[in-house]
Design a protein around this motif. Structure first.
Motif, PDB file in Angstrom:
ATOM      1  N   UNK A   1       0.827  -1.202   0.000  1.00  0.00           N
ATOM      2  CA  UNK A   1       0.000   0.000   0.000  1.00  0.00           C
ATOM      3  C   UNK A   1       0.862   1.253   0.000  1.00  0.00           C
ATOM      4  N   UNK A   2       1.887   1.256   0.830  1.00  0.00           N
ATOM      5  CA  UNK A   2       2.773   2.413   0.870  1.00  0.00           C
ATOM      6  C   UNK A   2       3.370   2.649  -0.526  1.00  0.00           C
ATOM      7  N   UNK A   3       3.790   1.563  -1.169  1.00  0.00           N
ATOM      8  CA  UNK A   3       4.389   1.692  -2.491  1.00  0.00           C
ATOM      9  C   UNK A   3       3.372   2.195  -3.504  1.00  0.00           C
TER      10      UNK A   3
ATOM     11  N   UNK B   1       4.122   9.135  -2.441  1.00  0.00           N
ATOM     12  CA  UNK B   1       5.271   9.652  -3.167  1.00  0.00           C
ATOM     13  C   UNK B   1       6.518   9.639  -2.292  1.00  0.00           C
ATOM     14  N   UNK B   2       6.288   9.894  -1.008  1.00  0.00           N
ATOM     15  CA  UNK B   2       7.391   9.873  -0.055  1.00  0.00           C
ATOM     16  C   UNK B   2       7.103   8.827   1.009  1.00  0.00           C
ATOM     17  N   UNK B   3       8.129   8.204   1.547  1.00  0.00           N
ATOM     18  CA  UNK B   3       7.934   7.222   2.600  1.00  0.00           C
ATOM     19  C   UNK B   3       8.903   7.509   3.740  1.00  0.00           C
ATOM     20  N   UNK B   4       8.372   7.383   4.962  1.00  0.00           N
ATOM     21  CA  UNK B   4       9.230   7.544   6.139  1.00  0.00           C
ATOM     22  C   UNK B   4       9.191   6.255   6.931  1.00  0.00           C
ATOM     23  N   UNK B   5      10.373   5.783   7.325  1.00  0.00           N
ATOM     24  CA  UNK B   5      10.462   4.527   8.060  1.00  0.00           C
ATOM     25  C   UNK B   5      10.753   4.834   9.528  1.00  0.00           C
ATOM     26  N   UNK B   6       9.897   4.326  10.433  1.00  0.00           N
ATOM     27  CA  UNK B   6      10.095   4.507  11.866  1.00  0.00           C
ATOM     28  C   UNK B   6      10.520   3.184  12.485  1.00  0.00           C
ATOM     29  N   UNK B   7      11.380   3.297  13.519  1.00  0.00           N
ATOM     30  CA  UNK B   7      11.743   2.092  14.257  1.00  0.00           C
ATOM     31  C   UNK B   7      12.082   2.464  15.696  1.00  0.00           C
ATOM     32  N   UNK B   8      11.428   1.843  16.647  1.00  0.00           N
ATOM     33  CA  UNK B   8      11.664   2.087  18.073  1.00  0.00           C
ATOM     34  C   UNK B   8      11.635   3.574  18.419  1.00  0.00           C
ATOM     35  N   UNK B   9      10.670   4.292  17.846  1.00  0.00           N
ATOM     36  CA  UNK B   9      10.511   5.701  18.184  1.00  0.00           C
ATOM     37  C   UNK B   9      11.422   6.633  17.429  1.00  0.00           C
ATOM     38  N   UNK B  10      12.270   6.079  16.563  1.00  0.00           N
ATOM     39  CA  UNK B  10      13.161   6.953  15.795  1.00  0.00           C
ATOM     40  C   UNK B  10      12.728   6.963  14.335  1.00  0.00           C
TER      41      UNK B  10
ATOM     42  N   UNK C   1      12.474   9.242   2.377  1.00  0.00           N
ATOM     43  CA  UNK C   1      12.959   9.470   1.009  1.00  0.00           C
ATOM     44  C   UNK C   1      11.812   9.290   0.020  1.00  0.00           C
ATOM     45  N   UNK C   2      12.109   9.468  -1.266  1.00  0.00           N
ATOM     46  CA  UNK C   2      11.117   9.177  -2.290  1.00  0.00           C
ATOM     47  C   UNK C   2      10.734   7.702  -2.179  1.00  0.00           C
ATOM     48  N   UNK C   3       9.468   7.429  -2.356  1.00  0.00           N
ATOM     49  CA  UNK C   3       8.990   6.059  -2.181  1.00  0.00           C
ATOM     50  C   UNK C   3       9.737   5.085  -3.102  1.00  0.00           C
ATOM     51  N   UNK C   4       9.919   5.497  -4.358  1.00  0.00           N
ATOM     52  CA  UNK C   4      10.589   4.605  -5.304  1.00  0.00           C
ATOM     53  C   UNK C   4      11.962   4.183  -4.787  1.00  0.00           C
ATOM     54  N   UNK C   5      12.691   5.177  -4.293  1.00  0.00           N
ATOM     55  CA  UNK C   5      14.040   4.890  -3.828  1.00  0.00           C
ATOM     56  C   UNK C   5      13.999   4.008  -2.572  1.00  0.00           C
ATOM     57  N   UNK C   6      13.065   4.338  -1.660  1.00  0.00           N
ATOM     58  CA  UNK C   6      12.969   3.576  -0.406  1.00  0.00           C
ATOM     59  C   UNK C   6      12.733   2.097  -0.676  1.00  0.00           C
ATOM     60  N   UNK C   7      11.920   1.803  -1.683  1.00  0.00           N
ATOM     61  CA  UNK C   7      11.574   0.403  -1.903  1.00  0.00           C
ATOM     62  C   UNK C   7      12.555  -0.325  -2.819  1.00  0.00           C
ATOM     63  N   UNK C   8      13.411   0.425  -3.470  1.00  0.00           N
ATOM     64  CA  UNK C   8      14.382  -0.251  -4.322  1.00  0.00           C
ATOM     65  C   UNK C   8      15.774  -0.222  -3.727  1.00  0.00           C
ATOM     66  N   UNK C   9      16.116   0.916  -3.144  1.00  0.00           N
ATOM     67  CA  UNK C   9      17.501   1.064  -2.732  1.00  0.00           C
ATOM     68  C   UNK C   9      17.608   1.902  -1.461  1.00  0.00           C
TER      69      UNK C   9
ATOM     70  N   UNK D   1      15.749  -0.449   7.168  1.00  0.00           N
ATOM     71  CA  UNK D   1      14.670  -0.295   6.190  1.00  0.00           C
ATOM     72  C   UNK D   1      14.662  -1.474   5.233  1.00  0.00           C
ATOM     73  N   UNK D   2      15.846  -1.802   4.771  1.00  0.00           N
ATOM     74  CA  UNK D   2      16.013  -2.951   3.873  1.00  0.00           C
ATOM     75  C   UNK D   2      15.402  -4.215   4.498  1.00  0.00           C
ATOM     76  N   UNK D   3      15.791  -4.462   5.758  1.00  0.00           N
ATOM     77  CA  UNK D   3      15.309  -5.662   6.446  1.00  0.00           C
ATOM     78  C   UNK D   3      13.795  -5.643   6.603  1.00  0.00           C
ATOM     79  N   UNK D   4      13.252  -4.479   6.971  1.00  0.00           N
ATOM     80  CA  UNK D   4      11.812  -4.400   7.212  1.00  0.00           C
ATOM     81  C   UNK D   4      11.038  -4.631   5.914  1.00  0.00           C
TER      82      UNK D   4
END
Lengths: 486, 275
Positions: B232-234, B238-247, B252-260, B266-269
């Protein structure tokens, strides 16, 4: 053998049945080298239950039916000539009971044999003085048929209880023996004990339901009695309530019903807004600490006995309203008034309204509040337009329950509003309610069979139907709108 | 602060400066935001810029603080007693935590759609008219009718309900209820719409409809959406922000976040290795 000893004996049989049944299950399983269907205890249970339950049921039924049978049989033996003028057959029957008990005492303390007792003749022996010697007082000389009836009554009773002991013991032993012989490893003893438990639970709820029917039936029976003596039209539509000891009373329910409705209305007028606002405060605004202190504090109000509220009305509120409201306004001089009773009853009802409504408001899902706040609504807008409409059916139910409570209240009304049956619009006048009149009609010196006394049952029945309708209405409303939010 | 967040903060700075000419300035800008639930430190020093008229998705494992951060933007956390917010969140340059700002006014400007559809137990019409009514947006009945109709049209629900506006909103299907809630939010003409997992209680068909709707709404509104679904995020953002443990791990741009993605977490998640 008395009933107490009989119970102990049956319980003894049950315990014995438990031990034997359990052992039989174990030994059969060991002999045939098969696995038991249930735990060994269940086989014991099933024998014990069969030993005890049918026997107890028979005993209860017997204890109910035997007096009725004996009573009607003996009552037929008494000719109308023995019944004094203006007296009732039931009074003579009460004498019969007392004499029968007296004969027992005579046999025990006076050392009379059964033969001597049966030879005793009312026309030769002075039975009354004989009874008086052993401490049993009888109001007048005893006519022959009454003594015969008493003797008959006594014999029937003795025979009945011996028969009962015999029958109950036979049932207990026979059922225990049948259950014992049916114990086999493959028998489903768990299921047997399960269905007994189910029957027990069902029976308990049946008790509550049957009691309600019993109450209604007794009210109905006496009310029919009343309406045979007094026209129903006058009772329901006459505007005067004026009972007379010598007959010719006016027994119109309207003034009493008016008082009931008026006092309840004043009480609800006070209790509903205050109670609702308390509920809203507690549910929406109050912090955790305030809530944990305030809620029990308010619920204390519900625990105060109504007689104490009555004292408060009589000593404090009544005179206060008279001195500061009624007299300055020239509206009356009475310290008991509808307003007094209504206000004090209103205070009593506050926790009913507030506590129930608080629970209901809390049950409105948080998501509705979030939705409303998320649109930029303030807290009071949210409460007014989202939470209250959602909680309304439950709140209406709470109010109707409080109303039933108000209608049935007696003590506060006697002490706050007085006992004068009157129809008036002035809330500072003394009036009275249906419940108060039920009490006062039943505690008078009038005989029990007169319309002046029996009217109490008709009043009670009317009140019962009234509150029943309110409760049904409350249930219907609550159920109809319940799934509005889920 | 750890190195990763440092890097991210630096990188996003770099990006905004290099792309400044093609981009309008940010609609929402959060600086050093910290949130505490009693003793618990729920959000740790989050800095983020959210662009206008675009969809920004917040992703991350459960309990990572993405919903908490979302609820800071329209001060919904004010309704929770033990919650304390530090730092600045500015919408159009105005700090929403400024004492002069009325949270009630703010929430009219920043609408919200919740995880579970929560229509009021009122008619469909009244559900939509509720917001405009409390804010006095319509003077006449005809104006209100107009607002209700356009809001329902924008939410793509008009054709399904126009003949039964008097039916209770709770009688609609789950997907319709959620679109009704979106219409309700749109009716007060907000500038920003916050969506807290708006499709998590919906079936795939209803989800597709809501996603389509988000696409259309993007033209007029700034949308921030919290979601558990990578797809759904993808699809919608247009932009995606990744949160983890409150941080905030990275943004970045969604395309970049999901590819690279830059960050290993982020990669692991995204690959489904945790969360």
């Amino acid at each position: 053998m008395s009933a107490g000893i009989l119970i102990v004996v049956i319980l003894g049989i049950a315990v014995l049945g438990f031990i034997l049944g359990r052992q039989r299950a174990l030994s059969l399983a060991a002999r045939d080298n098969v696995k038991l269907h249930s735990l060994p205890g269940y086989y014991g249970h099933s024998v014990a239950l069969f030993a005890a339950v049918p026997a107890f049921l028979l005993m209860i039924a017997w204890l109910f039916i035997q007096p009725i049978l004996i009573e009607t049989g003996v009552s037929r033996m008494i000719p109308d000539s023995v019944i004094p003028d203006g007296g009732a057959r039931s009074l003579v029957m009460a004498d019969v009971h007392r004499i029968a008990d007296g004969l027992d005492v005579l046999a025990e303390k006076g050392g009379l044999s059964e033969e001597e007792l049966s030879r005793m003749r009312a026309d030769f022996t002075n039975v009354r003085s004989r009874l008086a010697e052993v401490g049993v007082a009888v109001g007048s000389d005893i006519p022959v048929p009454v003594l015969d009836a008493a003797r008959e009554y006594r014999d029937a009773k003795h025979l009945g209880s011996s028969l009962m002991v015999f029958a109950v013991l036979v049932v207990s032993i026979v059922f225990a023996a049948i259950a014992y012989s049916r114990v086999r490893p493959e028998m489903r003893a768990r299921n047997v004990s399960e269905s007994f438990i189910k029957a027990l639970l069902m029976g308990s709820s049946l008790v509550a339901i049957l009691t309600t029917f019993g109450i209604v039936a007794s009210l109905l029976f006496e009310s029919i009695h009343f309406f045979q003596m007094y026209p129903a039209k006058d009772f329901f539509f006459s505007l005067t309530w004026n009972p007379q000891f010598r007959g010719g009373s006016d027994l119109g329910i309207i003034p009493l019903l008016w008082g009931t409705i008026y006092v309840s209305f004043v009480a609800l007028l006070f209790a509903v807004p205050v109670g609702l606002m308390i509920a809203i405060y507690l549910a929406e605004y109050a912090g955790k600490t305030v809530r944990s202190l305030a809620k029990p504090a308010i619920e204390i109000l519900a625990g105060i006995p109504t007689i104490v509220y009555g004292l408060f009305a009589l000593i404090t509120v009544g005179p206060f309203l008279r001195d500061w409201l009624a007299q300055p306004l020239g509206l009356g001089n009475s310290s008991s008034s509808v307003l007094t009773a209504g206000l004090v009853m209103g205070i009593m009802l506050i926790p009913f309204v507030s506590s129930l409504s608080d629970d209901i408001i809390n049950a409105v899902p948080q998501s509705l509040r979030d939705g409303s706040y998320g649109l930029g609504a303030t807290q009071s807008e949210t409460i007014k337009q989202v939470i209250m409409p959602a909680a309304l059916p439950g709140v209406v139910g709470a109010i109707l329950l409080a109303a039933s409570r108000a209608i049935g209240e007696t003590m506060i009304v006697v002490m706050g509003a007085g006992a004068a049956a009157r129809m008036d619009l002035n809330p500072l006048e003394a009036m009275t309610t249906v419940t108060v009149k039920i009490v006062s009609q039943l505690t008078g010196d009038t005989e029990f069979a007169s319309p002046e006394t029996l009217v109490a049952f008709a009043l009670g029945l009317t009140l019962f139907v009234f509150t029943l309708c309110l409760n049904v209405l409350a249930l219907v409303i609550v159920r109809k709108y319940r799934e509005q939010y889920d | 602060m750890n190195d990763a967040t440092m890097n991210n903060a630096l990188m996003s700075n770099v990006k905004t400066t290099t792309k400044a000419d093609v981009m309008t300035e940010s609609k929402i800008s959060a600086k050093n935001v910290q949130v505490f639930y009693g003793e618990k430190h729920a959000i740790k020093d989050v800095n983020i810029e959210i662009r206008p008229r675009s969809v920004t998705a917040f992703i991350g494992p459960s309990g990572c603080g993405k919903s908490t951060f979302l609820r800071c933007i329209n001060r919904m956390n004010d309704t929770i007693d033990i919650c304390r917010v530090e730092g600045d969140i500015a919408i159009d340059g105005e700090n929403v935590y400024d004492p002069k700002v009325d949270p009630v006014q703010l929430r009219a400007k920043v609408g919200m759609v919740f995880q579970k559809p929560n229509p009021f137990p009122k008619t469909i019409y009244e559900n939509v008219a509720y917001g405009p009514r409390i804010h006095g947006l319509a003077r006449k009945k005809s104006e209100m009718d107009e607002i209700v109709a356009t809001s329902l049209q924008k939410a793509g629900l008009w054709n399904e309900v126009k003949d039964r506006l008097d039916a209770p909103g709770t009688g609609l299907s789950g997907g319709q209820q959620q679109r009704l809630c979106i219409a309700r939010a749109v009716a007060v003409s907000p500038e920003v719409i916050l969506m807290d997992e708006p499709c998590s209680a919906l079936d795939p068909i209803a989800t597709a409809k809501v996603e389509e709707l988000i696409h259309e709404l993007r033209e007029n509104y700034t949308i921030v959406i919290v979601t558990h679904s990578m797809q759904q995020a993808a699809r919608v953002s247009q932009r995606t922000a990744m949160f983890h443990l409150g941080e905030l791990v990275e943004e970045d741009d969604t395309d970049k976040m999901f590819t690279n993605p830059n960050d290993q977490r982020t990669q692991d998640y995204i690959m489904g290795r945790f969360g």
